[in-house]
Design an enzyme around this catalytic site. Structure first.
Site, PDB file in Angstrom:
ATOM      1  CD  GLU A 123      17.645   6.198 -17.637  1.00 41.16           C
ATOM      2  OE1 GLU A 123      18.766   6.074 -17.099  1.00 41.16           O
ATOM      3  OE2 GLU A 123      16.868   7.122 -17.356  1.00 41.16           O
ATOM      4  CD  GLU A 139       2.762  -0.381  -4.550  1.00 35.39           C
ATOM      5  OE1 GLU A 139       1.773  -0.083  -3.833  1.00 35.39           O
ATOM      6  OE2 GLU A 139       2.633  -0.831  -5.709  1.00 35.39           O
ATOM      7  CD  GLU A 175      -2.408  -8.038 -12.190  1.00 32.79           C
ATOM      8  OE1 GLU A 175      -3.386  -8.578 -11.650  1.00 32.79           O
ATOM      9  OE2 GLU A 175      -2.484  -6.923 -12.757  1.00 32.79           O
ATOM     10  CD  GLU A 222      -4.053  -0.309 -13.148  1.00 31.03           C
ATOM     11  OE1 GLU A 222      -3.935  -1.366 -12.523  1.00 31.03           O
ATOM     12  OE2 GLU A 222      -3.136   0.205 -13.820  1.00 31.03           O
ATOM     13  CG  ASP A 243       2.394   1.249 -13.181  1.00 31.33           C
ATOM     14  OD1 ASP A 243       2.833   0.824 -12.109  1.00 31.33           O
ATOM     15  OD2 ASP A 243       1.631   0.601 -13.913  1.00 31.33           O
ATOM     16  CD  GLU A 288       3.946  -3.966 -14.264  1.00 31.92           C
ATOM     17  OE1 GLU A 288       3.939  -3.804 -13.025  1.00 31.92           O
ATOM     18  OE2 GLU A 288       2.988  -3.650 -14.996  1.00 31.92           O
ATOM     19  CE  LYS A 296      -5.347  -1.631  -9.020  1.00 32.98           C
ATOM     20  NZ  LYS A 296      -4.623  -2.501  -9.979  1.00 32.98           N
TER      21      LYS A 296
HETATM   22  C1  GCV Z   1      -1.846  -5.299  -9.748  1.00 32.96           C
HETATM   23  C2  GCV Z   1       0.191  -1.736 -13.033  1.00 32.96           C
HETATM   24  C3  GCV Z   1       0.322  -3.199 -13.327  1.00 32.96           C
HETATM   25  C4  GCV Z   1      -0.867  -3.973 -12.825  1.00 32.96           C
HETATM   26  C5  GCV Z   1      -1.004  -3.726 -11.321  1.00 32.96           C
HETATM   27  C6  GCV Z   1      -1.152  -2.230 -11.118  1.00 32.96           C
HETATM   28  C7  GCV Z   1      -1.179  -1.868  -9.653  1.00 32.96           C
HETATM   29  O1  GCV Z   1      -0.831  -1.178 -13.783  1.00 32.96           O
HETATM   30  O2  GCV Z   1       0.491  -3.367 -14.683  1.00 32.96           O
HETATM   31  O3  GCV Z   1      -0.658  -5.334 -13.087  1.00 32.96           O
HETATM   32  O4  GCV Z   1      -2.096  -4.409 -10.803  1.00 32.96           O
HETATM   33  O5  GCV Z   1      -0.051  -1.557 -11.679  1.00 32.96           O
HETATM   34  O6  GCV Z   1      -0.133  -1.511  -9.143  1.00 32.96           O
HETATM   35  O7  GCV Z   1      -2.230  -1.953  -9.050  1.00 32.96           O
END
Ligand code: GCV
Length: 766
Positions: A454, A331, A106, A230, A309, A337, A226
């Site tokens: 940016e 973190e 992911e 989500e 995020d 991403e 986690k």
């Molecule tokens: C692993 C964001 C990412 C997700 C990720 C999430 C997280 O939403 O897009 O892919 O999930 O963060 O950190 O748990």
């Protein structure tokens, strides 16, 4: 000579008393010692021997000290008198991989998993071993190998021996294996009827599971969790808190010296976007602050650097300043991403430095780094986690220069006082050697690259203006709005930005200490690079520079795209100084980035222009005198199509060759004769590999395949790609023709051709 203090001190009494180093620390020291054998030709005097000592506070220290010595040698440093004492800033220096059991990752942008394939641990763990060595060389001591969206199968009995194999691969390098677990595992993997953390059966299940893991893997690091995030299951289902859940599992880990990293990324992704007080940025603080002091001592709350995020810019999470009685880890995200997915060069160390140096003002001067080290509140644990997501790709992260981020992460976790430049220089030397030109050029490319990105993807605290419900890659300005995900920028016809003030907004700003709150609450005092994160202002709001917000948005996007183009020239200046393979790979990516920065620029400025109705004072937005739109060309076989979102194609339209093909699009060159650079803007969908040919009259001057694997199968800002052909001689009256050969359902889609007089243009007669 290598060894722990305990081993080496008796051999070298001149070392004196034990220096102040601890856990994983080391002392690099040169000493002279009389040799046991006399000097040749002399009966009395004994030979003095010089020793390079790597003295570890413990075994970990010997390992890290050895790497440190090797790094100094590789950088050509003077080793004649070494006296370097180092202790890492924090005990937790981990990485997380978001690998799935099927071998996918992911948010991974560099090939498949080095750990898993087809639902099991890979038979060949060579890369996992190499990864552990690589991590050890930068001081990392733990790695959670699977996605935080965890698959409960990992806790099934047959999986444990497989995990033990990974632990074995890690062990020589001092990297402790950890895994992410799903809180519902007692039900999904254990067959219980509940996963209520306070249920005695659930507690016993975790205890038993943890004991079994340690039986197989005595140096197991612990779990990452986690939950309630989500769509993941969590303690809220039973009216329990994160502390209830964390402590049950941490209690089981504690006798084995294992730790539990509980992620603070807990938020509601079904927020009501009509509600002006709703704010995702508040979530972590609102949820975790009341739990301060309720976690066991081997629980560490893992907090993303910002409250949203991993956006291109966010303020520091206020939670760092709000849990004096809780262990904290930051973190960070090495995998890019929201920052170009390793197709764009973005050196993130300067961003992380800003975060780590940010003063939370909670107890005198309290930069985030000293909270993480446990110093501020005397915490026993704390530290650093980065989501890395290396893959099977030969360069680990895809873009060879992206490894500067992994290196930088490790170095900062070890010593957050290092500067971004020092880290860039170290990495460049260790990666490409000590050639001065290479060193200076790559450092010059790395250092401004975050700000550059940016500039063309979301300045002033707008966050990355990407497709937030899609792959988080190309532009998707509107996708942030009108949904429950809460990554809102609240741009409308009159203004832009999210009001997070205490006075009139969501109150997020009030989650900081009074000093920080004061700075963010006031629209005048708020740092401009976070202005639109904290405030909603009219487009006509005037910044310190005297520019209005809207003009700044236009200008920064133009500047950013121009800056991205300079990276190509910088890299080209290194031809012959870098090995061919890496030279070619970086060049390809920089050329791609330069083209995609233009896609970003045009999409964002067009969108804001349309929304605000305010013209660009410099007349650039919506004005493309050097472009010929594909839909305006003479088409044979090609048909015009609308592109969504409209701003991701020039004029909102492209042409597609939907039949068998080939199709062609041609136009007559009616400008002065000369030598030009021709850019062809096309879409490269992630299926098919259409071919394109470019002809001047009947002479084919270029051909290429659209065979990249960009993250979309539609024409949009993720797939829009630029092909540039330099030094083309054109005569007035020439006919330019692009022939598209569709493939595998990809209709050789074309957006426009741009032929600009540029640096390459020289008058051409004859
Ligand atoms: C692993 C964001 C990412 C997700 C990720 C999430 C997280 O939403 O897009 O892919 O999930 O963060 O950190 O748990």
């Amino acid at each position: 000579m290598l060894g722990t203090w305990k081993d080496l001190r008796p051999l070298f009494p001149s070392l004196g008393t034990r220096p102040s180093f601890s856990g994983d620390g080391f002392w690099l020291k040169t000493v002279n010692r009389a040799s046991s054998r006399p000097l040749a030709g002399s009966r009395n005097s004994r030979r003095q021997r010089k020793y390079w000592l790597v003295v570890g506070a413990d075994e970990g220290g010997v390992l890290y000290g050895t790497f440190a010595l090797l790094a100094r040698i590789a950088q050509g440093q003077d080793l004649s008198t070494l006296d370097d004492l180092e202790t890492p800033s924090a005990p937790i220096r981990w990485v997380n991989q978001w690998d799935n059991l099927d071998g996918s990752i992911e948010r991974g942008y560099a090939g498949g998993s080095i750990f898993f394939e087809n639902g099991a641990v890979r038979t060949d763990l060579t890369r996992a071993r190499e990864y552990a060595r690589l991590l050890a060389s930068i001081g990392i001591n733990g790695c959670a190998i699977n996605n935080v969206n965890a698959d409960p199968r990992l806790l099934q009995a047959e999986f444990l021996p497989q995990l033990a194999r990974v632990a074995e691969a890690f062990r020589p390098w001092g990297v402790r294996l950890a895994i992410s677990v799903d809180l519902s595992s007692p039900m999904s993997a254990g067959g219980l009827k509940t996963f209520d953390p306070l249920d005695p059966q659930v507690k016993a299940w975790w205890q038993n599971m943890v004991d079994r893991i340690y039986h197989e893997i005595p140096d197991f690091g612990g779990f990452v969790i986690k939950a309630d995030s989500e769509g993941r299951s969590g303690p809220s289902k039973y009216g329990r808190t994160a502390a209830d859940a964390a402590n049950v599992i941490a209690g089981a880990l504690r006798p084995h010296h294992g730790v539990m990293l509980y992620r603070a990324f807990v938020y509601n992704h079904h927020l009501d976007w009509h509600d002006p007080k709703a704010d995702r940025a508040r979530a972590a603080f609102d949820y975790f602050h009341p739990l301060d002091g309720k976690f066991l001592d081997n629980v560490v709350v893992q907090i993303k650097n910002g409250p949203i995020d991993f956006q291109v810019r966010e303020p520091v999470s206020p939670l760092f300043g709000a849990m004096p009685q809780t262990n904290q880890a930051i973190e960070l995200q090495v995998t890019q991403e929201y920052t170009g997915q390793q197709r764009h060069l973005v050196y993130l160390v300067p961003m992380w430095k800003e975060v780590l140096d940010f003063d939370m003002h909670v107890k005198g001067v309290t930069p985030v780094k000293s909270i993480l080290s446990g110093q501020v509140w005397n915490r026993p644990l704390g530290g650093y986690v980065a989501v890395v997501n290396v893959g099977l790709d030969r360069y680990w992260l895809g873009h060879p220069l992206a490894m500067a981020n992994l290196y930088g992460y490790g170095r900062l976790a070890w010593n957050p006082d290092l500067s971004a430049e020092q880290i860039a220089r170290e990495w460049t030397r260790l990666t490409f050697g000590n050639d001065r030109k290479v060193l200076d050029t790559i450092t010059r490319m790395l250092l401004p690259s975050w700000r550059m990105y940016e500039n063309y993807t979301g300045p002033l605290g707008l966050q990355t203006l990407t497709d937030i419900t899609g792959p988080h890659y190309g532009p998707g300005i509107e996708s942030s709005e009108n949904n429950g995900w809460g990554q809102w920028h609240r741009a409308d016809r009159k203004g832009v930005g999210m009001d997070r003030t205490v006075e009139t907004g969501t109150g997020f700003v009030g989650q900081y200490s009074p000093e920080v709150e004061k700075k963010y609450e006031s629209v005048e005092k708020c740092p401009e690079d976070l202005l639109l994160f904290m405030h909603h202002v009219p487009y006509s709001f005037v910044l310190d520079s005297g520019k209005t917000v809207i003009q700044y948005l236009y200008d920064s996007h133009y500047a950013g795209a121009e800056q991205a183009a300079t990276l190509v020239e910088e890299w080209k200046s290194l031809e012959g100084l870098i090995d061919d393979a890496r030279y070619a790979e970086v060049l390809r990516r920089q050329q791609y980035q330069a083209g995609h920065a233009i896609v970003w620029r045009d999409a964002v400025v067009d969108w804001f222009h349309r929304e605000s109705g305010i013209a660009d004072a410099q007349g650039r937005v919506g004005y493309h005198p050097h472009r010929v739109e594909a839909e305006d060309m003479q088409l044979s076989g090609y048909t015009p199509v609308d592109v969504t979102p409209g701003e991701t194609a020039s004029g909102g339209k492209a042409v597609a060759c939907t039949g068998q093909g080939p199709c062609s699009a041609s136009f007559k060159w009616d400008r002065p004769s000369g030598t030009y650079e021709i850019a062809v803007q096309y879409f490269d969908l992630n299926h098919g590999a259409s071919n394109f040919e470019l002809f001047v009259n009947d002479r084919r001057i270029d051909s290429w395949a659209a065979e990249d694997h960009l993250p979309s199968d539609r024409m949009n800002g993720h797939t829009s790609t630029r092909r540039t052909i330099s030094s083309v001689k054109l005569r007035e009256g020439d006919v330019l023709k692009i022939v598209g050969h569709p493939d595998g359902g990809e209709p050789a889609p074309l957006d426009y051709v741009e032929i600009a007089p540029g640096r390459e243009t020289v008058p051409f007669t004859n």
